[in-house]
Structure formats: C-alpha cells, structure tokens
Write a protein that holds these residues in place. Structure first.
Motif, PDB file in Angstrom:
ATOM      1  N   UNK A 272      84.329 -59.188-108.802  1.00 46.16           N
ATOM      2  CA  UNK A 272      83.422 -58.781-109.549  1.00 46.16           C
ATOM      3  C   UNK A 272      82.680 -59.834-110.502  1.00 46.16           C
ATOM      4  N   UNK A 273      81.359 -59.688-111.083  1.00 47.03           N
ATOM      5  CA  UNK A 273      80.888 -58.352-110.991  1.00 47.03           C
ATOM      6  C   UNK A 273      80.240 -58.199-109.730  1.00 47.03           C
ATOM      7  N   UNK A 274      80.360 -56.835-109.136  1.00 42.76           N
ATOM      8  CA  UNK A 274      79.774 -56.543-107.908  1.00 42.76           C
ATOM      9  C   UNK A 274      79.472 -55.028-107.856  1.00 42.76           C
ATOM     10  N   UNK A 275      78.313 -54.648-106.685  1.00 40.60           N
ATOM     11  CA  UNK A 275      78.141 -53.233-106.869  1.00 40.60           C
ATOM     12  C   UNK A 275      77.402 -52.856-105.451  1.00 40.60           C
ATOM     13  N   UNK A 276      77.968 -51.907-104.954  1.00 40.68           N
ATOM     14  CA  UNK A 276      77.448 -51.203-103.703  1.00 40.68           C
ATOM     15  C   UNK A 276      76.690 -50.078-104.060  1.00 40.68           C
ATOM     16  N   UNK A 277      75.302 -49.920-103.582  1.00 34.37           N
ATOM     17  CA  UNK A 277      74.547 -48.776-103.775  1.00 34.37           C
ATOM     18  C   UNK A 277      74.267 -48.458-102.408  1.00 34.37           C
ATOM     19  N   UNK A 278      74.433 -46.921-102.082  1.00 33.89           N
ATOM     20  CA  UNK A 278      74.322 -46.351-101.257  1.00 33.89           C
ATOM     21  C   UNK A 278      73.442 -45.030-101.460  1.00 33.89           C
ATOM     22  N   UNK A 279      72.023 -45.360-100.811  1.00 31.19           N
ATOM     23  CA  UNK A 279      70.933 -44.330-101.019  1.00 31.19           C
ATOM     24  C   UNK A 279      70.880 -43.315-100.144  1.00 31.19           C
ATOM     25  N   UNK A 280      70.981 -42.192-100.344  1.00 29.81           N
ATOM     26  CA  UNK A 280      70.993 -40.902 -99.781  1.00 29.81           C
ATOM     27  C   UNK A 280      69.783 -40.828 -98.609  1.00 29.81           C
ATOM     28  N   UNK A 281      69.994 -40.641 -97.325  1.00 25.04           N
ATOM     29  CA  UNK A 281      68.980 -40.303 -96.434  1.00 25.04           C
ATOM     30  C   UNK A 281      68.264 -41.569 -95.805  1.00 25.04           C
ATOM     31  N   UNK A 282      68.349 -42.670 -96.241  1.00 23.43           N
ATOM     32  CA  UNK A 282      67.749 -43.899 -95.818  1.00 23.43           C
ATOM     33  C   UNK A 282      68.332 -44.455 -94.884  1.00 23.43           C
ATOM     34  N   UNK A 283      67.417 -44.757 -93.752  1.00 23.67           N
ATOM     35  CA  UNK A 283      67.928 -45.747 -92.698  1.00 23.67           C
ATOM     36  C   UNK A 283      67.781 -47.125 -93.048  1.00 23.67           C
ATOM     37  N   UNK A 284      68.277 -48.094 -92.061  1.00 24.42           N
ATOM     38  CA  UNK A 284      68.094 -49.510 -92.303  1.00 24.42           C
ATOM     39  C   UNK A 284      66.551 -49.809 -92.741  1.00 24.42           C
ATOM     40  N   UNK A 285      65.589 -49.520 -91.578  1.00 29.21           N
ATOM     41  CA  UNK A 285      64.260 -49.753 -91.975  1.00 29.21           C
ATOM     42  C   UNK A 285      63.671 -48.987 -93.000  1.00 29.21           C
ATOM     43  N   UNK A 286      64.032 -47.811 -93.265  1.00 29.86           N
ATOM     44  CA  UNK A 286      63.637 -47.186 -94.694  1.00 29.86           C
ATOM     45  C   UNK A 286      63.446 -47.858 -95.769  1.00 29.86           C
ATOM     46  N   UNK A 287      64.627 -48.740 -96.081  1.00 28.04           N
ATOM     47  CA  UNK A 287      64.720 -49.820 -97.080  1.00 28.04           C
ATOM     48  C   UNK A 287      63.738 -50.892 -96.861  1.00 28.04           C
ATOM     49  N   UNK A 288      63.092 -51.042 -95.939  1.00 31.99           N
ATOM     50  CA  UNK A 288      61.993 -52.143 -95.948  1.00 31.99           C
ATOM     51  C   UNK A 288      61.100 -51.523 -96.817  1.00 31.99           C
ATOM     52  N   UNK A 289      60.559 -50.240 -96.915  1.00 32.49           N
ATOM     53  CA  UNK A 289      59.435 -49.983 -97.381  1.00 32.49           C
ATOM     54  C   UNK A 289      59.546 -48.796 -98.250  1.00 32.49           C
ATOM     55  N   UNK A 290      60.704 -47.920 -98.116  1.00 35.18           N
ATOM     56  CA  UNK A 290      60.948 -46.761 -99.114  1.00 35.18           C
ATOM     57  C   UNK A 290      61.662 -47.175-100.358  1.00 35.18           C
ATOM     58  N   UNK A 291      60.969 -47.786-101.191  1.00 37.30           N
ATOM     59  CA  UNK A 291      61.591 -48.666-102.186  1.00 37.30           C
ATOM     60  C   UNK A 291      61.769 -47.787-103.546  1.00 37.30           C
TER      61      UNK A 291
END
Length: 307
Positions: A272-291
């Motif tokens: 700590x301090x640490x946080x894991x955020x899992x965004x519903x419905x997004x793929x690996x490459x989605x995280x490149x530009x779906x911000x």
C-alpha cells in the motif's frame, strides 16, 4: 489540448526525441505537477500517449511523452531494439530533464509522476522502484516483457521451448554483426488488418488499433530486432514492486484485456498504497485510445498524490 513543443533530452549519450505539453490555459492549478507518459512496445509518442496527455493536459498537468531509445525519432543503433533496462533509463532521464526545467516551466521537482502504457506499464514500475524522484506511478494495460517472453502475451500461451527458439534467433542476429548474414526483423503484427483474421483474439485486438486509422502511423510498423529477446528473457518488471511503497501505484486494465493478469500480478506484488482498476468491457488495445474512464482516473490519481 495545448500544442506540443518538440524537445529532446540526453540518455546514455543518446538524444531522446520528445513532446512537451504545457498545461492548457485556464486549466486547474496543479502546483507544478508533471507526468511522464511512456509508449508501448513497437509504438511511438504520437500514438496512445497523446490520448492520455490530452486528458492530463486539460486537467492542468505538464506532460512529457517521448520515443524510446532505438525507436521512433530518438537516436540509437541498432534500430528497433527493445531493451527493458534502457527503457527504464529513458524514464529516469526524462525525470532529470523535467527537474532541469523547474524554474523555466514552473515544474515542481518534487511532483513528478509517470504513466506507462502496455510494455511501459512494466518499465514505469521498474524505474519507480529505484528512482525516488518519481512520486507516483500509474499504468494502463500493463505488460512485463520478460514474463511475456517466458509465458506469453495471453497467460501461459508461450513456454520455455518457444523462448529457446527465440533465443536462437537472437544469437543469429548478434552474430550477423560479424558474419554479414541477413536476419529478418520480427513482425509483431501483419501489415494489414484482414491478415490478422486467423490470429488469436488478443492479436486481432492489437491489429484493430495499429492497422486502422485509430493508431496507424508510418514510424510505427510494429517490428523488433530478434536480439531483443535475449535482453527481455530474464527481465521481471514487478518482482520488487514492494519497493515503490510508500509512494502510490495505480494499475488500470479492462475486463476483456488479455493482459489483465499482468496488472493483477503487479498489484499483488506491491504494498500500500496501491489500486487495481478494472474497466468494464475494455480490451487491451481499447485502453490505448478509449480513455473516457482511464483518463479521468489518472487525473484523480495524480491529483491526489502529486498536488
């Protein structure tokens, strides 16, 4: 978004090409906080880093995005080399550069954070572990290239026998410096989106970004020198994530990301301090530009820990 300024900084006698984004006029006062944004493997500063810089820039942060050594517009021979240890040095050199700008640009040397995307989501924590000047570390769609070399992009989709073949190719590549033998570059993706049809879903996901107007760029052809594998083979980005504490670590991934297991592992090895955020419905490459979600989360994170 402010227009980026073309700048450069030295790293191990190499000139690193970068874009410096000053805060947007009338954006919130972040008291001189700055964020270094690091690109994926076989990528460049003009791709996914721009999307995160746009969000952070509007939120009042100074942002610095750069091309890794041996890649893009930065110096370094041989070209297209992926060296995890050099990548970490690039980050540290970027910190030094920002500290040198403190008076001219209003940057507070004690308020510098780093955001790593994809492979840089491994390099950013690795650099932060030992560089106490980095006050907060975030990742998006993180991957450890060493673990990937040993176990695959998708969890356990590769093994040591496959790595052995890649290391043999690395040896031939190194010997070509004296033998003159032509050794082909490793093409991480096919040249055309339609040619990815028979590949695993995770690679089709990457092709949907790099081989379409979403991310296609003439300076990023997604190729790599075979000798990169003998440098990556023993690398472990997250092994000492506990050293980041008491500084914070944020790791963002998606429910559909083939690489979600990397972020889970990275957070599990941190204190700590640490946080894991899992965004519903997004793929690996989605995280490149779906911000839409990942970007504001980074603003919240750096706003809390840097300002």
């Amino acid at each position: 978004m402010s227009s980026p300024e073309n700048v450069s900084f030295p790293c191990r006698n190499l000139k690193i090409a970068a874009h410096l984004y000053p805060p947007v006029p009338d954006s919130p006062n972040r008291s001189g906080a700055a964020v270094i944004i690091c690109h994926p493997w076989t990528s460049i500063k003009e791709q996914s880093p721009v999307n995160y810089a746009r969000v952070l820039n509007k939120a009042g942060f100074t942002c610095l995005a750069y091309d890794a050594a041996y890649q893009g517009e930065s110096e370094g021979e041989p070209r297209n080399l992926e060296d995890p240890y050099q990548r970490a040095e690039d980050i540290k050199a970027a910190v030094t550069y920002l500290i040198g700008l403190d008076k001219a640009r209003g940057i507070d040397p004690g308020k510098i954070g780093v955001l790593g995307i994809c492979a840089s989501g491994g390099y950013a924590p690795f650099a932060t572990q030992g560089d106490l000047r980095i006050k907060a570390c975030a990742t998006s769609a993180a991957v450890c290239v060493g673990t990937m070399a040993r176990r695959g992009f998708d969890q356990d989709s590769s093994n040591m026998d496959i790595l052995r073949g890649q290391l043999e190719a690395a040896a031939r590549d190194r010997n070509s410096d004296v033998s003159g033998e032509k050794v082909d570059l490793v093409h991480m993706l096919p040249e055309k989106l339609e040619d990815a049809e028979g590949l695993p879903e995770s690679f089709r996901d990457l092709a949907s970004y790099y081989r379409t107007p979403r991310g296609d760029h003439p300076r990023a052809r997604n190729v790599c020198l075979p000798r990169s594998w003998d440098i990556m083979a023993g690398f472990d980005a997250f092994a000492h994530n506990d050293m980041i504490s008491p500084r914070p670590l944020l790791m963002i991934t998606g429910t559909k990301a083939a690489t979600k297991w990397y972020s889970e592992d990275g957070v599990a090895k941190a204190k700590e301090p640490k946080e894991l955020v899992v965004i519903d419905g997004l793929t690996h490459a989605d995280l490149y530009d779906h911000v839409d979600e990942a970007g504001p989360k980074c603003v919240e994170f750096f706003g809390k820990w840097l300002v």
